[in-house]
Design an enzyme around this catalytic site. Sequence first.
Site, short mmCIF file in Angstrom:
data_model
loop_
_atom_site.label_atom_id
_atom_site.label_comp_id
_atom_site.label_asym_id
_atom_site.label_seq_id
_atom_site.Cartn_x
_atom_site.Cartn_y
_atom_site.Cartn_z
N CYS A 190 -16.45 -9.52 5.14
CA CYS A 190 -15.74 -8.33 4.99
C CYS A 190 -14.66 -8.37 4.19
O CYS A 190 -13.73 -9.24 4.73
CB CYS A 190 -15.62 -7.76 6.33
SG CYS A 190 -14.72 -6.09 6.21
N CYS B 20 0.37 4.64 7.13
CA CYS B 20 -0.43 4.56 8.37
C CYS B 20 0.49 3.82 9.31
O CYS B 20 1.05 2.62 8.95
CB CYS B 20 -1.66 3.60 8.10
SG CYS B 20 -2.68 4.37 7.01
N CYS C 188 -19.59 -6.65 2.96
CA CYS C 188 -18.81 -5.45 3.49
C CYS C 188 -17.69 -5.32 2.73
O CYS C 188 -16.79 -6.53 2.38
CB CYS C 188 -18.71 -5.63 5.01
SG CYS C 188 -17.80 -4.14 5.75
N CYS D 231 -19.53 1.20 8.36
CA CYS D 231 -18.98 0.50 9.55
C CYS D 231 -17.55 1.43 9.56
O CYS D 231 -16.74 1.51 8.77
CB CYS D 231 -18.75 -0.86 9.11
SG CYS D 231 -17.50 -1.62 9.99
N ARG E 223 -18.28 -3.25 17.72
CA ARG E 223 -17.32 -4.58 17.59
C ARG E 223 -16.14 -4.69 18.24
O ARG E 223 -15.26 -3.78 17.90
CB ARG E 223 -17.25 -4.71 16.06
CG ARG E 223 -16.52 -6.09 15.80
CD ARG E 223 -16.30 -6.50 14.08
NE ARG E 223 -17.72 -6.48 13.85
CZ ARG E 223 -17.69 -5.51 12.55
NH1 ARG E 223 -16.78 -4.88 11.97
NH2 ARG E 223 -19.05 -5.35 11.79
N CYS F 79 0.96 -1.53 -0.01
CA CYS F 79 0.16 0.00 0.18
C CYS F 79 0.81 1.28 -0.03
O CYS F 79 1.71 1.48 0.60
CB CYS F 79 -0.84 0.02 1.09
SG CYS F 79 -2.22 1.33 1.03
N CYS G 63 0.00 -0.05 10.10
CA CYS G 63 -0.16 -0.95 9.32
C CYS G 63 0.98 -1.84 9.09
O CYS G 63 2.02 -1.38 8.57
CB CYS G 63 -0.89 -0.46 8.46
SG CYS G 63 -1.73 -1.58 7.24
N1 SAM Z 1 -6.65 0.39 3.02
C1 SAM Z 1 -7.86 0.52 3.50
C2 SAM Z 1 -8.07 1.64 4.63
O1 SAM Z 1 -7.19 2.06 5.16
O2 SAM Z 1 -9.38 2.09 4.84
C3 SAM Z 1 -8.76 -0.86 4.08
C4 SAM Z 1 -7.80 -1.65 4.88
S1 SAM Z 1 -7.26 -1.04 6.50
C5 SAM Z 1 -6.05 -2.33 6.91
C6 SAM Z 1 -8.70 -1.29 7.59
C7 SAM Z 1 -8.34 -0.74 9.16
O3 SAM Z 1 -7.80 -1.88 9.49
C8 SAM Z 1 -7.52 0.43 9.28
O4 SAM Z 1 -8.47 1.65 9.28
C9 SAM Z 1 -7.29 0.10 10.98
O5 SAM Z 1 -8.44 0.52 11.61
C10 SAM Z 1 -7.25 -1.31 10.98
N2 SAM Z 1 -5.97 -1.88 11.26
C11 SAM Z 1 -5.12 -1.95 10.51
N3 SAM Z 1 -3.71 -2.43 11.05
C12 SAM Z 1 -4.19 -2.52 12.21
C13 SAM Z 1 -3.33 -3.18 13.31
N4 SAM Z 1 -2.15 -3.47 13.21
N5 SAM Z 1 -3.96 -3.06 14.42
C14 SAM Z 1 -5.13 -2.70 14.65
N6 SAM Z 1 -5.86 -2.19 13.83
C15 SAM Z 1 -5.40 -2.35 12.17
C1 DTB Z 2 -11.47 -3.08 11.37
O1 DTB Z 2 -11.74 -2.11 12.11
N1 DTB Z 2 -10.38 -3.94 11.71
C2 DTB Z 2 -10.18 -4.94 10.71
C3 DTB Z 2 -11.31 -4.60 9.49
N2 DTB Z 2 -11.93 -3.42 10.43
C4 DTB Z 2 -10.69 -4.21 8.39
C5 DTB Z 2 -8.95 -4.86 10.31
C6 DTB Z 2 -7.98 -5.31 11.28
C7 DTB Z 2 -6.60 -5.64 11.08
C8 DTB Z 2 -5.52 -6.37 12.03
C9 DTB Z 2 -4.46 -6.10 11.62
C10 DTB Z 2 -3.85 -7.25 10.30
O2 DTB Z 2 -4.65 -8.22 10.50
O3 DTB Z 2 -3.33 -6.74 9.29
FE1 SF4 Z 3 -2.77 1.30 3.42
FE2 SF4 Z 3 -2.69 0.16 5.94
FE3 SF4 Z 3 -3.36 2.45 5.51
FE4 SF4 Z 3 -5.22 1.04 4.65
S1 SF4 Z 3 -4.51 1.12 6.84
S2 SF4 Z 3 -4.56 2.94 3.68
S3 SF4 Z 3 -3.85 -0.77 3.95
S4 SF4 Z 3 -1.51 1.53 4.94
#
Ligand code: SAM
Ligand code: DTB
Ligand code: SF4
Length: 324
Positions: free
Chosen positions: A108, A68, A139, A199, A271, A64, A71
Amino acid sequence: MHTQTCATTVYTPARKIWSVEEVLELFEKPLMDLLWEAQQIHRQHFDSNHVQRSALFSIKTGGCSEDCKYCSQSARHNTPIEREPLKPLQQVLAAARQARDKGASRFCMGAAWRNPKEKDLDAVIEMVSAVKALGLETCLTLGMLKPGQAERLKDAGLDFYNHNLDTAPEYYAEIVSTHCYEDRLNTIDQVRAAGIKICSGGIVGMGETRRHRAGLLVQFANMIKPPESVPINHLVAIPGSPLANQSKLDSFEFVRTIAVARILLPESHVRLSAGRQEMSDEQQALCFLAGANSVFYGSELLTTDNCSPANDDELFERLGLISS
Ligand code: SAM
Ligand code: DTB
Ligand code: SF4
């Protein structure tokens, strides 16, 4: 004389508008009082023993462009996650069938994109229709949407779009620099306008203050229409990410966050999301008591592990929780 009747109309908001100070007062209550208040509100709006189950599946992992800090999928961090192409339809359908057969009610699908390109959206739309045909709610979480894209997803029959605000507006720039809070709000507005259910939630345990946690929840509570689903994630600290060494939030502070979310968002599903695997059964039970009524069900989240379905089934049995 012409009388302007509208000028004398008093607008009474249907719901309370919350200030951050008021929300902080909730956070500061003795835990037992806070739990009691949250539990009463929960019982007015939901079956107190019912928990909704959503399964998660990564349709496009890694690589990506965004930065963030939490992530695993950002191309800018040195995490163990490799970039993969969009998964083929049959693989997505196999995962959806398995999730349905194990007892999830919603599937989802997540993609590591800043935003989907039109070509990607064509493929994702096919997935939505096919997953829906299995009898599951759908979703998607694909990042930011451009005008017209939410309408296309609505036409495909999409039920929910996940787009988290993640933290308070004033802390967001500490966590992400490649897009801003306004961008997130703008996508949520587009999804709402297209008639798709929202959501949207956030992550705690990213070094934010209690005021930031209150500030995030206030954002949802004061929306014209709050999200139908509010995931509260605890940070899963990813090796190689900038938050790799972040210490865990106090477990009662996490429970408080759930209780305050329940009080502010009486009609939303709250959730208990990422980070559940690191919680004890007792902490999870307190979260359900505080008003959490949804979980991610399945042994994987997007790129990290979740509680195993067998453990969840046993815990739900011990707590007398019913799920769908
Ligand atoms: N790229 C899209 C976005 O950012 O909306 C969708 C995927 S992103 C992985 C979706 C959500 O996963 C993020 O907004 C965050 O709330 C959650 N998330 C991602 N990595 C995480 C982590 N290490 N711990 C907890 N929540 C995480
Ligand atoms: C949300 O609030 N949590 C989910 C879903 N929406 C997309 C993602 C959690 C990701 C946790 C870290 C991972 O597995 O990469
Ligand atoms: Fe990309 Fe992860 Fe940020 Fe979603 S949360 S925009 S997958 S870096």
